[in-house]
Design a protein around this motif. Structure first.
Motif, PDB file in Angstrom:
ATOM      1  N   LEU A  33      -8.500  -1.159   5.736  1.00 32.60           N
ATOM      2  CA  LEU A  33      -7.179  -1.055   5.242  1.00 32.60           C
ATOM      3  C   LEU A  33      -6.516  -2.280   5.963  1.00 32.60           C
ATOM      4  CD1 LEU A  33      -5.443   1.789   4.425  1.00 32.60           C
ATOM      5  CD2 LEU A  33      -6.987   0.968   2.844  1.00 32.60           C
ATOM      6  N   LYS A  78     -12.560   2.864   4.735  1.00 34.89           N
ATOM      7  CA  LYS A  78     -12.213   1.226   4.589  1.00 34.89           C
ATOM      8  C   LYS A  78     -11.439   0.844   5.784  1.00 34.89           C
ATOM      9  CE  LYS A  78     -11.620  -1.464   0.515  1.00 34.89           C
ATOM     10  NZ  LYS A  78     -12.908  -1.800   0.653  1.00 34.89           N
ATOM     11  N   ILE A 116      -7.497   3.788  -3.939  1.00 33.77           N
ATOM     12  CA  ILE A 116      -7.772   3.564  -2.756  1.00 33.77           C
ATOM     13  C   ILE A 116      -9.202   4.383  -2.907  1.00 33.77           C
ATOM     14  CG2 ILE A 116      -8.731   1.975  -0.765  1.00 33.77           C
ATOM     15  CD1 ILE A 116      -5.428   0.736  -0.837  1.00 33.77           C
ATOM     16  N   TRP A 170     -10.701   5.462   1.060  1.00 33.58           N
ATOM     17  CA  TRP A 170      -9.097   4.499   2.139  1.00 33.58           C
ATOM     18  C   TRP A 170     -10.033   4.941   3.240  1.00 33.58           C
ATOM     19  CZ3 TRP A 170      -5.759   8.444   4.722  1.00 33.58           C
ATOM     20  CH2 TRP A 170      -6.014   9.362   4.677  1.00 33.58           C
ATOM     21  N   VAL A 187       0.937  -1.192  -0.005  1.00 34.11           N
ATOM     22  CA  VAL A 187      -0.175   0.135  -0.450  1.00 34.11           C
ATOM     23  C   VAL A 187       1.080   1.506  -0.164  1.00 34.11           C
ATOM     24  CG1 VAL A 187      -1.464   1.251   0.927  1.00 34.11           C
ATOM     25  CG2 VAL A 187      -2.420  -0.914   1.029  1.00 34.11           C
ATOM     26  N   VAL A 208      -4.139   7.599  -0.906  1.00 30.06           N
ATOM     27  CA  VAL A 208      -3.342   6.036  -0.792  1.00 30.06           C
ATOM     28  C   VAL A 208      -3.734   5.281  -2.029  1.00 30.06           C
ATOM     29  CG1 VAL A 208      -4.537   4.181   0.292  1.00 30.06           C
ATOM     30  CG2 VAL A 208      -4.444   6.504   1.669  1.00 30.06           C
TER      31      VAL A 208
END
Length: 261
Positions: free
Chosen positions: A178, A176, A170, A173, A108, A132
């Protein structure tokens, strides 16, 4: 920290080997025993290299070595001319040192916005992040045994970095989870690793926090737009010229590249 003559010579040897694409059959000097020594060599090489730094890779130090080296992560520069955008589905050709060490890693990628001059923690560091993305770090060094002599040696040759492929972003992000995102990596269509970031210490934002603190201690600024490759998720997958690597994030986001010598 002032560099010694031997540290400067080591930096020059790595630079020459990278420029000439010739392998180093042995470490070119006294092996650095501390992370400060490794970073002193790295800083000397950066100063002589002259290229603009576009990001930094962050790697993990093996648990059994943490006490000896005083930390659980290391870092190295990623030069701007070796950062390639592969977000549009294109698969860029990424060169490695064929006679040295070469690997590809699903990671990432965090892009810094403004990093305020204050102390950050694992929560506030998120405010420093502007974007991200998914991506692939290319790890390569003309020294084939770069990862076999401890993290200070790895740090001394740019942290074993040779480039970065920027994958699709993403978009959600901030909302989310991650850390629990499933990630897979394949070489020539065969899956060689699958994992989540749950085993990645305190996750990708912990890598960003480590980088801020480490670069400040070294007197290195983090301008907006700087990328951080936050650490291998599925493992360090050795790869050779002619092979193709592809990372799959969350079962739907793909980023790939081909490897050249």
């Amino acid at each position: 920290m002032a560099t010694t003559t031997d540290q400067q010579n080591i930096a020059e040897a790595f630079l020459a080997a990278r420029e000439k694409k010739t392998p180093l059959t042995a470490y070119p000097g006294a092996v650095p025993e501390t992370m400060a020594d490794g970073y002193a060599i790295q800083d000397a090489a950066i100063a002589r290299d002259g290229r603009r730094i576009g990001g930094w890779k962050v790697g993990r130090i093996a648990p059994e070595l943490v006490a000896r080296y005083g930390g659980n992560r290391l870092t190295g520069p990623i030069f701007a001319d070796e950062i390639v955008d592969g977000a549009d589905g294109a698969e860029p050709a990424m060169p490695v040192y064929a006679a040295g060490f070469a690997a590809a890693e699903a990671e990432v990628l965090l892009c810094f916005g403004t990093v305020e001059d204050r102390d950050h923690d694992i929560i506030s560091v998120r405010d420093c992040i502007a974007e991200v993305r998914t991506g692939i770090e290319i790890a390569s060094s003309p020294f084939p045994e770069i990862n076999r002599h401890g993290p200070a040696v790895t740090a001394s040759d740019y942290g074993n970095n040779k480039g970065l492929v920027l994958g699709p972003p993403i978009a959600d992000w901030r909302a989310k989870d991650l850390v629990r995102m499933p990630v897979e990596f394949a070489i020539d269509g065969e899956t060689v690793g699958a994992a989540t970031m749950e085993a990645m210490l305190d996750g990708p934002f912990g890598s960003a926090l480590f980088l801020i603190r480490t670069l400040r201690a070294r007197g290195i600024a983090i301008p907006p737009g700087t990328w951080v490759s936050a650490g291998a998720i599925t493992g360090i997958h050795e790869i050779r010229p002619g092979q193709r690597g592809e990372a799959l994030f969350d079962g739907k986001i793909r980023v790939g590249c081909t490897i050249t010598g």
